[in-house]
Motif scaffolding. Structure first.
Motif, PDB file in Angstrom:
ATOM      1  N   ALA A 136       0.801  -1.226   0.000  1.00 50.58           N
ATOM      2  CA  ALA A 136       0.000   0.000   0.000  1.00 50.58           C
ATOM      3  C   ALA A 136       0.836   1.279   0.000  1.00 50.58           C
ATOM      4  CB  ALA A 136      -0.941  -0.005   1.201  1.00 50.58           C
ATOM      5  N   PHE A 137       1.870   1.338   0.817  1.00 48.14           N
ATOM      6  CA  PHE A 137       2.614   2.592   0.949  1.00 48.14           C
ATOM      7  C   PHE A 137       3.349   3.009  -0.330  1.00 48.14           C
ATOM      8  CE2 PHE A 137       1.669   2.212   5.406  1.00 48.14           C
ATOM      9  CZ  PHE A 137       1.589   3.526   5.834  1.00 48.14           C
ATOM     10  N   PRO A 138       3.934   2.099  -1.101  1.00 45.30           N
ATOM     11  CA  PRO A 138       4.532   2.568  -2.367  1.00 45.30           C
ATOM     12  C   PRO A 138       3.506   3.205  -3.308  1.00 45.30           C
ATOM     13  CG  PRO A 138       5.413   0.430  -1.788  1.00 45.30           C
ATOM     14  CD  PRO A 138       4.284   0.708  -0.831  1.00 45.30           C
ATOM     15  N   ILE A 139       2.277   2.708  -3.279  1.00 43.20           N
ATOM     16  CA  ILE A 139       1.226   3.330  -4.095  1.00 43.20           C
ATOM     17  C   ILE A 139       0.990   4.756  -3.626  1.00 43.20           C
ATOM     18  CG2 ILE A 139      -1.242   3.253  -4.668  1.00 43.20           C
ATOM     19  CD1 ILE A 139      -0.954   0.139  -4.522  1.00 43.20           C
ATOM     20  N   LEU A 140       0.914   4.943  -2.311  1.00 43.09           N
ATOM     21  CA  LEU A 140       0.737   6.287  -1.756  1.00 43.09           C
ATOM     22  C   LEU A 140       1.861   7.214  -2.216  1.00 43.09           C
ATOM     23  CD1 LEU A 140      -0.585   8.321   0.268  1.00 43.09           C
ATOM     24  CD2 LEU A 140       0.969   7.363   1.991  1.00 43.09           C
ATOM     25  N   VAL A 141       3.086   6.770  -2.058  1.00 38.72           N
ATOM     26  CA  VAL A 141       4.232   7.624  -2.378  1.00 38.72           C
ATOM     27  C   VAL A 141       4.304   7.915  -3.875  1.00 38.72           C
ATOM     28  CG1 VAL A 141       6.754   7.759  -2.381  1.00 38.72           C
ATOM     29  CG2 VAL A 141       5.548   6.925  -0.348  1.00 38.72           C
ATOM     30  N   PHE A 142       4.241   6.897  -4.711  1.00 42.06           N
ATOM     31  CA  PHE A 142       4.421   7.129  -6.144  1.00 42.06           C
ATOM     32  C   PHE A 142       3.251   7.881  -6.765  1.00 42.06           C
ATOM     33  CE2 PHE A 142       7.410   3.517  -5.592  1.00 42.06           C
ATOM     34  CZ  PHE A 142       8.547   4.244  -5.881  1.00 42.06           C
ATOM     35  N   LEU A 180      12.109   5.989   6.053  1.00 45.67           N
ATOM     36  CA  LEU A 180      12.988   5.182   6.900  1.00 45.67           C
ATOM     37  C   LEU A 180      12.211   4.628   8.093  1.00 45.67           C
ATOM     38  CD1 LEU A 180      15.757   4.085   7.763  1.00 45.67           C
ATOM     39  CD2 LEU A 180      16.181   6.312   8.845  1.00 45.67           C
ATOM     40  N   ARG A 181      11.392   5.458   8.714  1.00 45.66           N
ATOM     41  CA  ARG A 181      10.555   4.992   9.821  1.00 45.66           C
ATOM     42  C   ARG A 181       9.647   3.851   9.367  1.00 45.66           C
ATOM     43  NH1 ARG A 181       6.993   9.193  10.890  1.00 45.66           N
ATOM     44  NH2 ARG A 181       6.197   7.942  12.593  1.00 45.66           N
ATOM     45  N   LEU A 182       9.063   4.013   8.194  1.00 48.54           N
ATOM     46  CA  LEU A 182       8.190   2.981   7.641  1.00 48.54           C
ATOM     47  C   LEU A 182       8.955   1.675   7.428  1.00 48.54           C
ATOM     48  CD1 LEU A 182       5.501   2.059   6.323  1.00 48.54           C
ATOM     49  CD2 LEU A 182       6.371   3.048   4.194  1.00 48.54           C
ATOM     50  N   LEU A 183      10.134   1.768   6.844  1.00 55.04           N
ATOM     51  CA  LEU A 183      10.940   0.567   6.601  1.00 55.04           C
ATOM     52  C   LEU A 183      11.345  -0.107   7.910  1.00 55.04           C
ATOM     53  CD1 LEU A 183      13.166   1.798   3.647  1.00 55.04           C
ATOM     54  CD2 LEU A 183      11.266   0.163   3.556  1.00 55.04           C
ATOM     55  N   ALA A 215      11.025  18.981   7.864  1.00 53.69           N
ATOM     56  CA  ALA A 215      10.043  19.544   6.927  1.00 53.69           C
ATOM     57  C   ALA A 215       9.900  21.049   7.121  1.00 53.69           C
ATOM     58  CB  ALA A 215       8.692  18.851   7.094  1.00 53.69           C
ATOM     59  N   ARG A 216       9.836  21.469   8.378  1.00 51.07           N
ATOM     60  CA  ARG A 216       9.714  22.913   8.638  1.00 51.07           C
ATOM     61  C   ARG A 216      11.019  23.651   8.315  1.00 51.07           C
ATOM     62  NH1 ARG A 216       6.965  20.386  12.596  1.00 51.07           N
ATOM     63  NH2 ARG A 216       8.705  20.424  14.058  1.00 51.07           N
ATOM     64  N   ARG A 217      12.126  23.090   8.710  1.00 44.66           N
ATOM     65  CA  ARG A 217      13.423  23.753   8.514  1.00 44.66           C
ATOM     66  C   ARG A 217      13.783  23.878   7.033  1.00 44.66           C
ATOM     67  NH1 ARG A 217      17.667  25.718  11.271  1.00 44.66           N
ATOM     68  NH2 ARG A 217      19.743  25.251  10.495  1.00 44.66           N
ATOM     69  N   ARG A 218      13.466  22.867   6.250  1.00 43.63           N
ATOM     70  CA  ARG A 218      13.848  22.863   4.834  1.00 43.63           C
ATOM     71  C   ARG A 218      12.714  23.338   3.921  1.00 43.63           C
ATOM     72  NH1 ARG A 218      18.299  19.377   3.436  1.00 43.63           N
ATOM     73  NH2 ARG A 218      17.174  18.960   1.510  1.00 43.63           N
ATOM     74  N   ASN A 219      11.636  23.831   4.518  1.00 44.25           N
ATOM     75  CA  ASN A 219      10.470  24.292   3.759  1.00 44.25           C
ATOM     76  C   ASN A 219       9.914  23.187   2.853  1.00 44.25           C
ATOM     77  OD1 ASN A 219       8.522  26.205   3.132  1.00 44.25           O
ATOM     78  ND2 ASN A 219       9.669  26.959   1.362  1.00 44.25           N
ATOM     79  N   GLU A 220       9.824  21.973   3.418  1.00 42.03           N
ATOM     80  CA  GLU A 220       9.310  20.825   2.667  1.00 42.03           C
ATOM     81  C   GLU A 220       7.944  20.368   3.170  1.00 42.03           C
ATOM     82  OE1 GLU A 220      13.595  18.741   1.589  1.00 42.03           O
ATOM     83  OE2 GLU A 220      12.353  17.854   3.142  1.00 42.03           O
ATOM     84  N   ALA A 221       7.349  21.128   4.075  1.00 33.12           N
ATOM     85  CA  ALA A 221       6.051  20.740   4.625  1.00 33.12           C
ATOM     86  C   ALA A 221       5.007  20.691   3.513  1.00 33.12           C
ATOM     87  CB  ALA A 221       5.628  21.714   5.707  1.00 33.12           C
ATOM     88  N   SER A 222       4.187  19.641   3.544  1.00 28.73           N
ATOM     89  CA  SER A 222       3.129  19.500   2.542  1.00 28.73           C
ATOM     90  C   SER A 222       2.003  18.669   3.130  1.00 28.73           C
ATOM     91  CB  SER A 222       3.671  18.808   1.284  1.00 28.73           C
ATOM     92  OG  SER A 222       4.010  17.456   1.574  1.00 28.73           O
ATOM     93  N   GLU A 223       0.874  18.739   2.481  1.00 28.80           N
ATOM     94  CA  GLU A 223      -0.266  17.914   2.903  1.00 28.80           C
ATOM     95  C   GLU A 223       0.096  16.430   2.758  1.00 28.80           C
ATOM     96  OE1 GLU A 223      -5.015  17.425   2.027  1.00 28.80           O
ATOM     97  OE2 GLU A 223      -3.960  19.204   1.319  1.00 28.80           O
ATOM     98  N   PHE A 224       0.789  16.097   1.683  1.00 32.34           N
ATOM     99  CA  PHE A 224       1.221  14.708   1.514  1.00 32.34           C
ATOM    100  C   PHE A 224       2.125  14.280   2.658  1.00 32.34           C
ATOM    101  CE2 PHE A 224       4.750  11.957   0.487  1.00 32.34           C
ATOM    102  CZ  PHE A 224       4.084  10.779   0.201  1.00 32.34           C
ATOM    103  N   GLY A 225       3.117  15.112   2.996  1.00 32.35           N
ATOM    104  CA  GLY A 225       4.049  14.761   4.061  1.00 32.35           C
ATOM    105  C   GLY A 225       3.343  14.537   5.387  1.00 32.35           C
ATOM    106  N   ALA A 226       2.382  15.399   5.700  1.00 32.52           N
ATOM    107  CA  ALA A 226       1.610  15.233   6.932  1.00 32.52           C
ATOM    108  C   ALA A 226       0.817  13.929   6.899  1.00 32.52           C
ATOM    109  CB  ALA A 226       0.683  16.425   7.131  1.00 32.52           C
ATOM    110  N   HIS A 227       0.259  13.628   5.753  1.00 30.40           N
ATOM    111  CA  HIS A 227      -0.534  12.409   5.591  1.00 30.40           C
ATOM    112  C   HIS A 227       0.354  11.158   5.676  1.00 30.40           C
ATOM    113  CE1 HIS A 227      -4.453  10.780   4.426  1.00 30.40           C
ATOM    114  NE2 HIS A 227      -3.760   9.828   3.838  1.00 30.40           N
ATOM    115  N   PHE A 228       1.478  11.190   4.994  1.00 31.92           N
ATOM    116  CA  PHE A 228       2.433  10.083   5.013  1.00 31.92           C
ATOM    117  C   PHE A 228       2.905   9.836   6.445  1.00 31.92           C
ATOM    118  CE2 PHE A 228       6.908   8.759   3.313  1.00 31.92           C
ATOM    119  CZ  PHE A 228       6.578   7.414   3.395  1.00 31.92           C
ATOM    120  N   ASP A 229       3.208  10.911   7.166  1.00 29.35           N
ATOM    121  CA  ASP A 229       3.640  10.807   8.551  1.00 29.35           C
ATOM    122  C   ASP A 229       2.542  10.196   9.423  1.00 29.35           C
ATOM    123  OD1 ASP A 229       5.583  11.602  10.765  1.00 29.35           O
ATOM    124  OD2 ASP A 229       3.774  12.669  11.373  1.00 29.35           O
TER     125      ASP A 229
END
Length: 165
Positions: free
Chosen positions: A44-50, A71-74, A109-123
């Motif tokens: 399931a998770f590779p489908i989410l990511v790709f 990495l946490r997922l793995l 995510a906050r420090r590198r300005n990479e925050a996104s709805e996807f990132g929050a959802h993936f987390d």
């Protein structure tokens, strides 16, 4: 992918994942092994990511924060497969590491300005897997009764309940 379609596809993925995760949990409980949880998540998770890679960060790349979440997922998938071979101390250390990395991915995510709805959802979905796998491990190690499996099912039951309402 515009924000609204991304949100809809994230929610649709979560509904499908919730149904499959609950089925995998039931199979894991009946079989007395965690491999059904690992198999479901590994599919399931590779489908989410790709499916959402283009909106993973504002730059359209996966990004360091989502890499930490991956990495946490793995680590959780590995723990689910190997939990019966590991002792309580090693298992606890791995779960502790995964919790610690949860703080790192948000900070990155906050420090590198990479925050996104996807990132929050993936987390969030990775956190739910952590709770589910941890609940099963506690049951397998004899540290908790079957009631602990409810903790692992709560996120998935919530997703299904909100969908039905």
């Amino acid at each position: 992918m515009p924000a609204a379609p991304a949100k809809r596809t994230l929610e649709a993925w979560s509904r499908g994942h919730a149904l499959l995760a609950l089925c995998a949990a039931l199979a894991a409980w009946r079989l007395g092994t965690l491999w059904p949880l690992s198999l479901e998540a590994a599919l399931a998770f590779p489908i989410l990511v790709f499916r959402h890679l283009a909106v993973a960060t504002p730059s359209g790349r996966l990004g360091a924060a989502n890499g930490v979440t991956a990495l946490r997922l793995l680590l959780m998938l590995w723990l689910a497969v190997r939990a019966s071979d590991l002792g309580s101390l090693v298992t606890g250390a791995i779960v502790g590491l995964v919790f610690a990395l949860d703080a790192v991915d948000g900070w990155l995510a906050r420090r590198r300005n990479e925050a996104s709805e996807f990132g929050a959802h993936f987390d969030m979905e990775t956190d739910a897997l952590l709770v589910q796998v941890s609940a099963f491990v506690l049951l397998q190690l004899g540290q908790a009764g079957r009631w602990i499996l409810l903790a692992g099912a709560l996120r998935y039951l919530y997703v299904i309940a909100t969908w039905l309402m």
